[in-house]
Design a protein around this motif. Sequence first.
Motif, PDB file in Angstrom:
ATOM      1  N   GLN A  29     -63.603  -0.271  13.451  1.00 18.64           N
ATOM      2  CA  GLN A  29     -63.519  -0.410  14.976  1.00 18.64           C
ATOM      3  C   GLN A  29     -62.359   0.775  15.301  1.00 18.64           C
ATOM      4  O   GLN A  29     -62.642   1.099  16.356  1.00 18.64           O
ATOM      5  N   ILE A  32     -63.236   4.292  15.666  1.00 18.84           N
ATOM      6  CA  ILE A  32     -64.105   4.378  17.065  1.00 18.84           C
ATOM      7  C   ILE A  32     -63.305   4.549  18.074  1.00 18.84           C
ATOM      8  O   ILE A  32     -63.284   5.044  18.951  1.00 18.84           O
ATOM      9  N   ARG A  33     -62.352   3.364  18.123  1.00 18.24           N
ATOM     10  CA  ARG A  33     -61.624   3.214  19.408  1.00 18.24           C
ATOM     11  C   ARG A  33     -60.440   4.575  19.510  1.00 18.24           C
ATOM     12  O   ARG A  33     -60.420   5.137  20.631  1.00 18.24           O
ATOM     13  N   THR A  36     -62.808   7.808  20.737  1.00 17.22           N
ATOM     14  CA  THR A  36     -63.352   7.389  21.962  1.00 17.22           C
ATOM     15  C   THR A  36     -61.934   7.755  23.120  1.00 17.22           C
ATOM     16  O   THR A  36     -62.232   8.579  23.824  1.00 17.22           O
ATOM     17  N   THR A  87     -70.182   7.726  18.118  1.00 14.73           N
ATOM     18  CA  THR A  87     -68.947   7.471  18.976  1.00 14.73           C
ATOM     19  C   THR A  87     -69.455   8.454  20.040  1.00 14.73           C
ATOM     20  O   THR A  87     -69.093   8.577  21.331  1.00 14.73           O
ATOM     21  N   GLU A  88     -69.246   9.644  19.569  1.00 17.42           N
ATOM     22  CA  GLU A  88     -69.379  10.946  20.421  1.00 17.42           C
ATOM     23  C   GLU A  88     -70.741  11.039  21.240  1.00 17.42           C
ATOM     24  O   GLU A  88     -70.485  11.536  22.325  1.00 17.42           O
ATOM     25  N   THR A  91     -70.334   8.170  23.826  1.00 15.97           N
ATOM     26  CA  THR A  91     -69.272   8.517  24.842  1.00 15.97           C
ATOM     27  C   THR A  91     -69.535   9.668  25.964  1.00 15.97           C
ATOM     28  O   THR A  91     -69.369   9.759  27.160  1.00 15.97           O
ATOM     29  N   ILE A 122     -68.208   0.736  21.032  1.00 21.67           N
ATOM     30  CA  ILE A 122     -68.123   2.130  21.768  1.00 21.67           C
ATOM     31  C   ILE A 122     -68.192   1.829  23.158  1.00 21.67           C
ATOM     32  O   ILE A 122     -67.483   2.468  23.890  1.00 21.67           O
ATOM     33  N   ASN A 126     -64.946   2.563  25.621  1.00 20.47           N
ATOM     34  CA  ASN A 126     -65.119   3.392  26.812  1.00 20.47           C
ATOM     35  C   ASN A 126     -64.786   2.697  28.229  1.00 20.47           C
ATOM     36  O   ASN A 126     -64.281   3.323  29.154  1.00 20.47           O
TER      37      ASN A 126
END
Length: 141
Positions: A29, A32-33, A36, A87-88, A91, A122, A126
């Motif tokens: 997590q 991911i954070r 992002t 994620t990319e 986002t 994700i 965001n």
Amino acid sequence: MATVAPGAYKAMEGLDNFIENSSVPQLQQELIRIRTSLINGCAYCVNMHTNDARKQGETDQRMLLISVWREAGKIFTEEEKLLLEMTEEITLIHQHGLSDALYEKAINLFGKEKTAQVIMVIIAINAWNRIGVSLNMHPKL
């Protein structure tokens, strides 16, 4: 935000509670954070989540390489690379969103339930990034 729109803030906290109880490991997590927040330019969240990741045992080397994970060799596992690519794509939704091929790859590796949970991680960060950037929040250094 918490005082002006407490209902919205409470809804965001509800999403965070769902994520906290998901099968996505805490360190994943945080990766991911961080990714992002780097994409979205949210210094507050980059600062917070790198500190949180460090508490989970993440190394400074890996955190410094998150934005260039494709060129980082074997620093990240195949599972982590999939998370970072998802994620990319999510986002940067204006480019094309989550591709069918990547979604299928995630289903094959994680299963439907964990894939849905990853997507929610994700989506949540965001939203938090947008709150942080909109309110011009800065890291507490």
